[in-house]
Design an enzyme around this catalytic site. Structure first.
Site, PDB file in Angstrom:
ATOM      1  N   GLY A 143       0.791  -1.221   0.000  1.00 27.84           N
ATOM      2  CA  GLY A 143       0.000   0.000   0.000  1.00 27.84           C
ATOM      3  C   GLY A 143       0.821   1.267   0.000  1.00 27.84           C
ATOM      4  N   CYS A 144       0.196   2.347   0.461  1.00 27.59           N
ATOM      5  CA  CYS A 144       0.777   3.682   0.342  1.00 27.59           C
ATOM      6  C   CYS A 144       2.058   3.877   1.147  1.00 27.59           C
ATOM      7  CB  CYS A 144      -0.247   4.737   0.768  1.00 27.59           C
ATOM      8  SG  CYS A 144      -1.709   4.801  -0.283  1.00 27.59           S
ATOM      9  N   ASN A 145       2.229   3.107   2.207  1.00 29.18           N
ATOM     10  CA  ASN A 145       3.436   3.243   3.025  1.00 29.18           C
ATOM     11  C   ASN A 145       4.642   2.531   2.422  1.00 29.18           C
ATOM     12  OD1 ASN A 145       1.422   1.126   4.279  1.00 29.18           O
ATOM     13  ND2 ASN A 145       3.463   0.251   4.521  1.00 29.18           N
ATOM     14  N   ALA A 146       4.438   1.718   1.394  1.00 29.10           N
ATOM     15  CA  ALA A 146       5.446   0.777   0.920  1.00 29.10           C
ATOM     16  C   ALA A 146       6.713   1.423   0.387  1.00 29.10           C
ATOM     17  CB  ALA A 146       4.857  -0.125  -0.161  1.00 29.10           C
ATOM     18  N   MET A 356       2.260   6.694   5.033  1.00 32.73           N
ATOM     19  CA  MET A 356       1.243   6.038   5.853  1.00 32.73           C
ATOM     20  C   MET A 356       0.418   5.107   4.968  1.00 32.73           C
ATOM     21  SD  MET A 356       1.593   9.520   6.127  1.00 32.73           S
ATOM     22  CE  MET A 356       0.062  10.381   5.768  1.00 32.73           C
TER      23      MET A 356
END
Length: 369
Positions: A143-146, A356
């Site tokens: 996801g976006c934190n990756a 995040m």
């Protein structure tokens, strides 16, 4: 632990490059394209702080409406547009790093918008003609934190191979995960995400590749920042707050965002920053630059409030949200690119990178120019 010790042999960011689709739409244009009249949905789109996003919409049917894409259609979109944007981002990144494809020794590819085997790392190595002995890693589904999760691995590889160039590429074709059903669950997602790819080059001190011995100076006379340390904070009690899972009613995957996400993330931002700075002797007021994931208006506001940041501190984050929407794992690199272009960084400046995403997770990195 002193800051001086942290900087010893720290891998450095030497270049960054980004790419977006050629087709872009305003929020109003998207509402018109899909003939959306529900006032609640229209409000979500028009109050998102997003002006325009790059997207690849479903094909037009003869009568002028948009067709429905199968999961297979979406996966093919992920592959074709992901490869195209990934290639463009890599080429731009290498130009910024004063390096060539022949210099690349490690390639890490990040995506959450489709599952491919082999993944983008193998496909890009073949597509770009990178040396067959290039080490590689695919980070899929985080996801976006990756982006920061993967950058930790990239920095570790660079540290173990001084003088050898490592690349990370975030490839997110968010329009390949859209479901159009008129529900608020889908509408919130459809109002937020955009397509984009971002690449970053990392090099540890040592004998650099021949073509990259002299790093290109960044605006303001600063060189690329050293990646001093990383921190991670997972929030297990919010594990279901952000999900990409199978939707039986549509026969395809879809993404879900809990309305409480901004507040959950914001409430843990301070804890994450304390962990990042622990033992360094640094205070939050010592941080000169903030590069925050453009997760959405409410997310940015919540992080800003909880960390005591000004609107100026997150100007590049809000600018990326305005111009591209949430670009998932590569969003923070779009903001970083704008920070560098701003010409405001100086040697000795500290910065914090922050992402995040699902988990729920807050990731941070401390950097110094």
């Amino acid at each position: 632990m002193s800051v001086k010790l942290l900087e010893t042999a720290a891998p450095r960011i030497t270049g960054v490059g980004t790419a977006v689709p050629t087709t872009t739409y305003t929020q109003q244009e998207l509402l018109d394209e899909f003939d959306i009249t529900d006032p609640r949905v229209r409000s979500v789109f028009l109050n998102s702080a997003i002006e325009r996003r790059g997207l690849t919409l479903p094909p037009l049917l003869p009568e002028g409406s948009r067709g429905t894409e199968s999961q297979g259609d979406l996966l093919r979109k992920h592959l074709s547009h992901g490869l195209s944007m990934g290639r463009e981002a890599v080429e731009a990144c290498l130009k910024a790093a004063n390096a060539t494809l022949a210099d690349v020794r490690y390639l890490c590819c990040v995506t959450t918008t489709g599952l491919l085997t082999p993944g983008f790392s193998a496909l890009l190595i073949k597509d770009l003609g990178i040396d067959r002995h290039c080490s590689r890693l695919d980070v899929v589904g985080m996801g976006c934190n990756a982006g920061l999760n993967a950058l930790t691995a990239v920095a570790g590889w660079a540290n173990a191979h001084p003088g050898e160039l490592a690349l990370m590429v975030c490839v997110e074709v968010c329009s390949a995960v859209y479901v159009f059903d008129g529900t608020m669950r889908s509408s919130v997602v459809n109002s937020l995400f955009g397509d984009g790819a971002a690449a970053v080059a990392v090099l540890s001190p040592g004998d650099a590749p021949q073509t990259a011995k002299e790093s290109r100076p960044l605006p303001g006379g600063a060189t690329g920042p050293g990646l001093l340390r990383f921190s991670s904070c997972i929030i297990p009690e919010a594990v279901d707050a952000m999900r990409y899972d199978w939707d039986d009613s549509h026969g395809k995957y879809s993404f879900y965002l809990d309305p409480e996400v901004p507040y959950v993330v914001g409430a843990h931002a301070g804890m994450s920053l304390d962990r990042l700075l622990e033992g360094t002797g640094l205070r939050p007021s010592d941080i000169n630059h903030w590069v925050v994931h453009s997760g959405g208006k409410k997310v940015i506001d919540s992080v800003r409030l909880n960390l005591g940041l000004t609107r100026h501190d997150v100007r590049h984050t809000t600018g990326v949200l305005r111009d591209h929407g949430n670009l998932s794992s590569g969003s923070f690199l779009f903001s970083y690119e704008r920070l560098i272009a701003d010409g405001c960084v100086r040697p000795g400046d500290f910065g914090v990178l922050m992402t995040m995403g699902p988990g729920s997770t807050v990731e941070m990195a401390l950097v110094r120019w």
